[in-house]
Write an enzyme that holds these catalytic residues in place. Structure first.
Site, PDB file in Angstrom:
ATOM      1  CG  LEU A 146      -7.203   3.810  -0.086  1.00  0.00           C
ATOM      2  CD1 LEU A 146      -7.788   4.413  -1.483  1.00  0.00           C
ATOM      3  CD2 LEU A 146      -8.225   3.674   0.616  1.00  0.00           C
ATOM      4  CG  ASP A 147      -6.993  -3.306   1.130  1.00  0.00           C
ATOM      5  OD1 ASP A 147      -5.954  -2.957   1.840  1.00  0.00           O
ATOM      6  OD2 ASP A 147      -7.854  -3.920   1.442  1.00  0.00           O
ATOM      7  NE  ARG A 148      -1.747  -4.682  -7.881  1.00  0.00           N
ATOM      8  CZ  ARG A 148      -0.775  -5.331  -8.201  1.00  0.00           C
ATOM      9  NH1 ARG A 148      -0.132  -6.063  -7.701  1.00  0.00           N
ATOM     10  NH2 ARG A 148      -0.465  -5.329  -9.514  1.00  0.00           N
TER      11      ARG A 148
ATOM     12  NE  ARG B 262     -10.433  -7.074   0.527  1.00  0.00           N
ATOM     13  CZ  ARG B 262      -9.209  -7.513   0.164  1.00  0.00           C
ATOM     14  NH1 ARG B 262      -8.387  -6.477   0.285  1.00  0.00           N
ATOM     15  NH2 ARG B 262      -9.144  -8.864  -0.238  1.00  0.00           N
TER      16      ARG B 262
END
Length: 320
Positions: free
Chosen positions: A147-149, A249
């Site tokens: 997962l993205d930060r 996103r």
């Protein structure tokens, strides 16, 4: 065979691959082995032929086989206590209370926003290092996906190599069902839309990694369903059918309604407005994961509760 010795001077290592690392990509194996070494440097030493498998050159994508002998060249690493990356104490405290599902094969955790899933260039440590520190007796702990930060929610970690292989196969075959909640900037007029726009990784002029829509990119599909309208935002359920980097996103930005709090693909004025009201995060949350258990074959569905800022917005802001 493993001649890795504790020494102030780096030495050549000859490592024989066992079942624990069978079928793992060479780059991922080296990243785990050479903790603290930037990924770019690891790719460089492989490209230059300093890393060898069975005395021959290989690509970073090479998948290791039981019995392979890997030559790892001397690589100077910043001094680390007991060879383990330092882990933020606050993070380990959070992680201990964020396990959503666990058995002998795997665990699913509720990843907090603001923490990387693993250490790397410019990052001392991440979620996986935190769990390794909490569970020093667990011989095998590896991320199944990422997962993205700044994304929160369901993150899966394998506790056995066989489980990792099975789960990787499910992700590769797109049989894992992933559901996200996202807050889009502005009022999105549609009720449902399937976005099929190919994505390609790119590097911006400032050196920041970006993902762009490009017809030469990889096939990508995301389903957006509207749940609630607010004065300056829209709550949506998002179902990505593929798992490309920054997919949700970028596809949200393609709709002209980027995710609130997205500093890379979002709208500066909207983000500033939310920050001024105390909402200081990316409003993207991996709410559910559904998959086949790698041992029993049973269907497992895990849900992660909304983080506080996300929940506060939904509860307190006026709907339309």
């Amino acid at each position: 065979m493993d001649t890795d010795q504790q020494s102030p001077t780096p030495q050549v290592q000859w490592v024989e691959i066992t079942e624990n690392h069978s079928e793992q990509r060479l780059d991922n194996f080296l990243i785990t082995r050479l903790k603290g070494v930037p990924k770019s440097r690891i790719y460089r030493i492989v490209r230059k032929g300093e890393v060898r498998v069975n005395k021959g050159r290989v690509d970073v994508k090479y998948r290791l086989v039981i019995g392979d002998i890997v030559r790892i060249p001397p690589v100077r690493i910043a001094e680390l206590t007991d060879g383990i990356l330092p882990v933020n104490r606050g993070l380990t405290g959070i992680l201990q209370h964020n396990v959503l599902f666990e058995d002998d094969a795997l665990m699913v955790v509720n990843k907090p926003s603001g923490f990387a899933v693993h250490g790397g260039s410019g990052i001392d440590s991440g979620i996986i290092e935190g769990f390794r520190q909490i569970n020093p007796g667990q011989r095998f702990l590896e991320l199944v996906h990422r997962l993205d930060r700044d994304t929160s929610g369901c993150l899966m970690i394998a506790k056995k190599r066989s489980a990792l292989r099975s789960l990787h196969g499910q992700f590769r075959d797109d049989t894992v069902t992933k559901t996200y909640l996202a807050l889009l900037s502005g009022q999105w007029a549609r009720k449902k839309l399937v976005v099929n726009q190919p994505l390609q990784k790119n590097i911006s002029k400032g050196g920041e990694r970006m993902v762009v829509i490009n017809q030469n990119g990889k096939e990508s599909e995301t389903i957006f369903r509207r749940l609630k309208l607010y004065r300056d935002a829209t709550l949506v359920e998002v179902s990505p059918k593929t798992g490309r980097t920054h997919q949700i996103r970028v596809h949200a930005a393609y709709l002209s309604h980027p995710i609130v709090g997205d500093d890379r693909y979002g709208l500066d004025d909207i983000n500033k407005s939310f920050k001024n009201r105390g909402y200081k995060r990316l409003f993207l949350h991996a709410e559910t994961l559904q998959f086949q258990h790698p041992v029993s074959g049973a269907t497992v569905k895990v849900s992660a509760p909304l983080p506080q800022q996300f929940g506060d917005y939904i509860k307190n802001e006026e709907q339309i």
